[in-house]
Design an enzyme around this catalytic site. Structure first.
Site, PDB file in Angstrom:
ATOM      1  N   LEU A 140      -2.998   3.304  11.608  1.00  0.00           N
ATOM      2  CA  LEU A 140      -4.084   4.138  11.086  1.00  0.00           C
ATOM      3  C   LEU A 140      -4.889   3.326  10.072  1.00  0.00           C
ATOM      4  O   LEU A 140      -4.622   3.359   8.873  1.00  0.00           O
ATOM      5  CB  LEU A 140      -3.485   5.393  10.445  1.00  0.00           C
ATOM      6  CG  LEU A 140      -4.448   6.567  10.325  1.00  0.00           C
ATOM      7  CD1 LEU A 140      -5.054   6.938  11.676  1.00  0.00           C
ATOM      8  CD2 LEU A 140      -3.736   7.779   9.743  1.00  0.00           C
ATOM      9  N   ASP A 141      -5.850   2.601  10.601  1.00  0.00           N
ATOM     10  CA  ASP A 141      -6.670   1.756   9.734  1.00  0.00           C
ATOM     11  C   ASP A 141      -7.687   2.611   8.977  1.00  0.00           C
ATOM     12  O   ASP A 141      -8.319   3.486   9.556  1.00  0.00           O
ATOM     13  CB  ASP A 141      -7.413   0.719  10.586  1.00  0.00           C
ATOM     14  CG  ASP A 141      -8.299  -0.132   9.728  1.00  0.00           C
ATOM     15  OD1 ASP A 141      -7.779  -0.916   8.944  1.00  0.00           O
ATOM     16  OD2 ASP A 141      -9.537   0.030   9.826  1.00  0.00           O
ATOM     17  N   GLU A 170       1.820  -2.682  11.066  1.00  0.00           N
ATOM     18  CA  GLU A 170       1.456  -2.829   9.647  1.00  0.00           C
ATOM     19  C   GLU A 170       2.392  -1.988   8.784  1.00  0.00           C
ATOM     20  O   GLU A 170       2.629  -2.304   7.619  1.00  0.00           O
ATOM     21  CB  GLU A 170       0.011  -2.360   9.462  1.00  0.00           C
ATOM     22  CG  GLU A 170      -0.488  -2.587   8.068  1.00  0.00           C
ATOM     23  CD  GLU A 170      -1.933  -2.151   7.885  1.00  0.00           C
ATOM     24  OE1 GLU A 170      -2.779  -2.548   8.690  1.00  0.00           O
ATOM     25  OE2 GLU A 170      -2.187  -1.419   6.921  1.00  0.00           O
ATOM     26  N   GLU A 171       2.928  -0.932   9.331  1.00  0.00           N
ATOM     27  CA  GLU A 171       3.784  -0.032   8.547  1.00  0.00           C
ATOM     28  C   GLU A 171       5.270  -0.364   8.654  1.00  0.00           C
ATOM     29  O   GLU A 171       6.103   0.360   8.119  1.00  0.00           O
ATOM     30  CB  GLU A 171       3.539   1.428   8.974  1.00  0.00           C
ATOM     31  CG  GLU A 171       2.093   1.881   8.862  1.00  0.00           C
ATOM     32  CD  GLU A 171       1.501   1.758   7.448  1.00  0.00           C
ATOM     33  OE1 GLU A 171       2.258   1.715   6.474  1.00  0.00           O
ATOM     34  OE2 GLU A 171       0.258   1.673   7.344  1.00  0.00           O
ATOM     35  N   ASP A 173      -2.053  -1.799  13.918  1.00  0.00           N
ATOM     36  CA  ASP A 173      -2.279  -1.064  12.674  1.00  0.00           C
ATOM     37  C   ASP A 173      -2.433   0.394  13.107  1.00  0.00           C
ATOM     38  O   ASP A 173      -3.430   0.759  13.733  1.00  0.00           O
ATOM     39  CB  ASP A 173      -3.557  -1.573  11.989  1.00  0.00           C
ATOM     40  CG  ASP A 173      -3.851  -0.825  10.691  1.00  0.00           C
ATOM     41  OD1 ASP A 173      -3.131   0.143  10.385  1.00  0.00           O
ATOM     42  OD2 ASP A 173      -4.819  -1.211  10.006  1.00  0.00           O
ATOM     43  N   ASP A 179       0.857  -1.200   0.000  1.00  0.00           N
ATOM     44  CA  ASP A 179       0.000   0.000   0.000  1.00  0.00           C
ATOM     45  C   ASP A 179       0.883   1.236   0.000  1.00  0.00           C
ATOM     46  O   ASP A 179       1.874   1.289   0.734  1.00  0.00           O
ATOM     47  CB  ASP A 179      -0.846   0.090   1.286  1.00  0.00           C
ATOM     48  CG  ASP A 179      -1.689  -1.131   1.547  1.00  0.00           C
ATOM     49  OD1 ASP A 179      -2.157  -1.711   0.562  1.00  0.00           O
ATOM     50  OD2 ASP A 179      -1.863  -1.488   2.724  1.00  0.00           O
ATOM     51  N   ASP A 220       0.179   7.855   7.973  1.00  0.00           N
ATOM     52  CA  ASP A 220       0.442   6.458   8.375  1.00  0.00           C
ATOM     53  C   ASP A 220       1.790   6.385   9.079  1.00  0.00           C
ATOM     54  O   ASP A 220       1.941   5.749  10.128  1.00  0.00           O
ATOM     55  CB  ASP A 220       0.521   5.535   7.141  1.00  0.00           C
ATOM     56  CG  ASP A 220      -0.813   5.290   6.465  1.00  0.00           C
ATOM     57  OD1 ASP A 220      -1.798   5.035   7.176  1.00  0.00           O
ATOM     58  OD2 ASP A 220      -0.865   5.327   5.217  1.00  0.00           O
ATOM     59  N   GLU A 279      -4.926  -6.791  12.460  1.00  0.00           N
ATOM     60  CA  GLU A 279      -6.319  -6.376  12.246  1.00  0.00           C
ATOM     61  C   GLU A 279      -7.304  -7.475  12.630  1.00  0.00           C
ATOM     62  O   GLU A 279      -8.238  -7.245  13.411  1.00  0.00           O
ATOM     63  CB  GLU A 279      -6.527  -6.006  10.761  1.00  0.00           C
ATOM     64  CG  GLU A 279      -5.662  -4.843  10.334  1.00  0.00           C
ATOM     65  CD  GLU A 279      -5.798  -4.473   8.845  1.00  0.00           C
ATOM     66  OE1 GLU A 279      -5.804  -3.280   8.537  1.00  0.00           O
ATOM     67  OE2 GLU A 279      -5.873  -5.375   7.994  1.00  0.00           O
TER      68      GLU A 279
HETATM   69  P1  AHM Z   1      -5.613  -0.083   5.608  1.00  0.00           P
HETATM   70  O1  AHM Z   1      -5.207  -0.653   6.928  1.00  0.00           O
HETATM   71  O2  AHM Z   1      -4.455   0.063   4.670  1.00  0.00           O
HETATM   72  O3  AHM Z   1      -6.424   1.146   5.725  1.00  0.00           O
HETATM   73  O4  AHM Z   1      -6.520  -1.201   4.833  1.00  0.00           O
HETATM   74  C1  AHM Z   1      -7.475  -1.933   5.496  1.00  0.00           C
HETATM   75  C2  AHM Z   1      -8.845  -1.470   5.102  1.00  0.00           C
HETATM   76  C3  AHM Z   1      -9.849  -1.893   6.121  1.00  0.00           C
HETATM   77  O5  AHM Z   1     -10.025  -0.890   7.057  1.00  0.00           O
HETATM   78  C4  AHM Z   1     -11.103  -2.081   5.303  1.00  0.00           C
HETATM   79  O6  AHM Z   1     -11.989  -3.002   5.844  1.00  0.00           O
HETATM   80  C5  AHM Z   1     -10.561  -2.556   4.002  1.00  0.00           C
HETATM   81  O7  AHM Z   1      -9.225  -2.103   3.912  1.00  0.00           O
HETATM   82  C6  AHM Z   1     -11.348  -1.953   2.885  1.00  0.00           C
HETATM   83  O8  AHM Z   1     -10.956  -2.512   1.709  1.00  0.00           O
HETATM   84  P2  AHM Z   1     -11.850  -2.321   0.383  1.00  0.00           P
HETATM   85  O9  AHM Z   1     -11.592  -0.923  -0.061  1.00  0.00           O
HETATM   86  O10 AHM Z   1     -11.311  -3.361  -0.544  1.00  0.00           O
HETATM   87  O11 AHM Z   1     -13.278  -2.552   0.776  1.00  0.00           O
HETATM   88 MG    MG Z   2      -5.877  -1.534   8.423  1.00  0.00          MG
END
Ligand code: AHM
Ligand code: MG
Length: 277
Positions: free
Chosen positions: A85-86, A64-65, A83, A35, A41, A226
């Protein structure tokens, strides 16, 4: 555990300030899952690392980062997987996002989880803390987190929060999701799992799903940071979880820190429906 909860309170307040006034443009880097990272983040990760590093009872942290585990005190007990900043891709549209913390004792294994915490950065700052019970706290005007109530899932809810690329859904998944809508369930899905799972939990139940699809054969959501922390919270709140195969998401073995899995969280009724088709 108390020390960790206090540290997370401070982290929540600091990240909340950062979200209100910080720069939400992209950084030039990407994380281990590929990502693109926002500056937010990276800064949130630094805030958490700096706070947790000060605690003598933390053995290691995994983010996660971050590419790999960061050892802190080799003789200490707790490993925190987080994580920072989810849902950060939703900051630009001003949706609620969150931070997730899994607290593992001794080893990074689902059955070593002794607690989990998540923070919701919405119009209000809320924190859900789970050890043996699941408790909601909210920040007051004096910058203190006040206990609001214990959270419990009913046996059956009304919300259907469905993730994953729909054109890639299996026939059985599609049929299960449709059958819930046919029974009157309402679609609620923002794209930030913290907010979406918080909604299902606070409204008493329903289903959150993120299945395997050809573009994400092992799902998207990450096991250590997560999925397992939320599985721990949902099961302690009287709900249930599955990856579609195992009886509980807590049966998953962590083989790689950034491993992902298909996942389903909900009340007992909806998870039975997932398991039995
Ligand atoms: P992130 O931690 O990089 O923000 O990604 C996780 C997020 C979750 O919060 C969420 O449920 C999912 O990715 C959403 O994915 P999508 O856009 O495919 O629905
Ligand atoms: Mg997340």
């Amino acid at each position: 555990m108390k020390e960790i909860i206090k540290a997370v309170e401070k982290i929540a307040i600091e990240i909340s300030e950062l979200l209100k006034y910080g720069d939400f443009s992209y950084a030039k880097s990407s994380n281990s899952t590929g990502d693109t990272q926002l500056k937010l983040d990276i800064l949130s990760d630094e805030i958490i690392e700096n706070r947790l590093k000060k605690l003598s009872n933390i053995k290691a942290i995994i983010s996660e980062e971050k590419e790999s585990i960061l050892e802190i005190n080799s003789n200490a007990d707790y490993i925190i997987a987080y994580d920072p900043l989810d849902g950060s891709s939703l900051v630009d549209v001003n949706f609620a996002v969150g931070s997730i913390f899994g607290i593992y004792k001794g080893s990074l294994d689902a059955r070593s989880l002794v607690g989990a915490i998540y923070v919701v950065y919405g119009p209000r700052l809320e924190m859900v803390v789970c050890d043996d019970s699941v408790r909601l706290f909210r920040l007051n005007r004096d910058n203190e987190f006040k206990f609001i109530k214990n959270l419990e899932l009913k046996d059956r809810g009304k919300i259907n929060a469905t993730g994953g690329t729909q054109k890639g859904w299996s026939d059985s998944h599609r049929a299960m999701i449709k059958s819930l809508f046919d029974d009157g369930y309402r679609l609620r899905y923002s794209g930030a799992m913290v907010s979406d799972l918080h909604q299902v939990l606070l409204k008493g139940g329903g289903l959150f799903s993120y299945p395997a699809t050809p573009d994400a054969p092992n799902g998207k959501l990450r096991v250590a940071f997560e999925v397992l922390p939320f599985a721990y919270i949902y099961e302690k709140a009287g709900g249930a979880t599955t990856d579609g195969v195992n009886d509980s998401l807590l049966d998953i073995k962590i083989e790689k820190t950034h491993q992902t899995t298909p996942c389903y969280f909900g009340s007992k009724f909806e998870i039975d429906r997932v398991k039995n088709g």
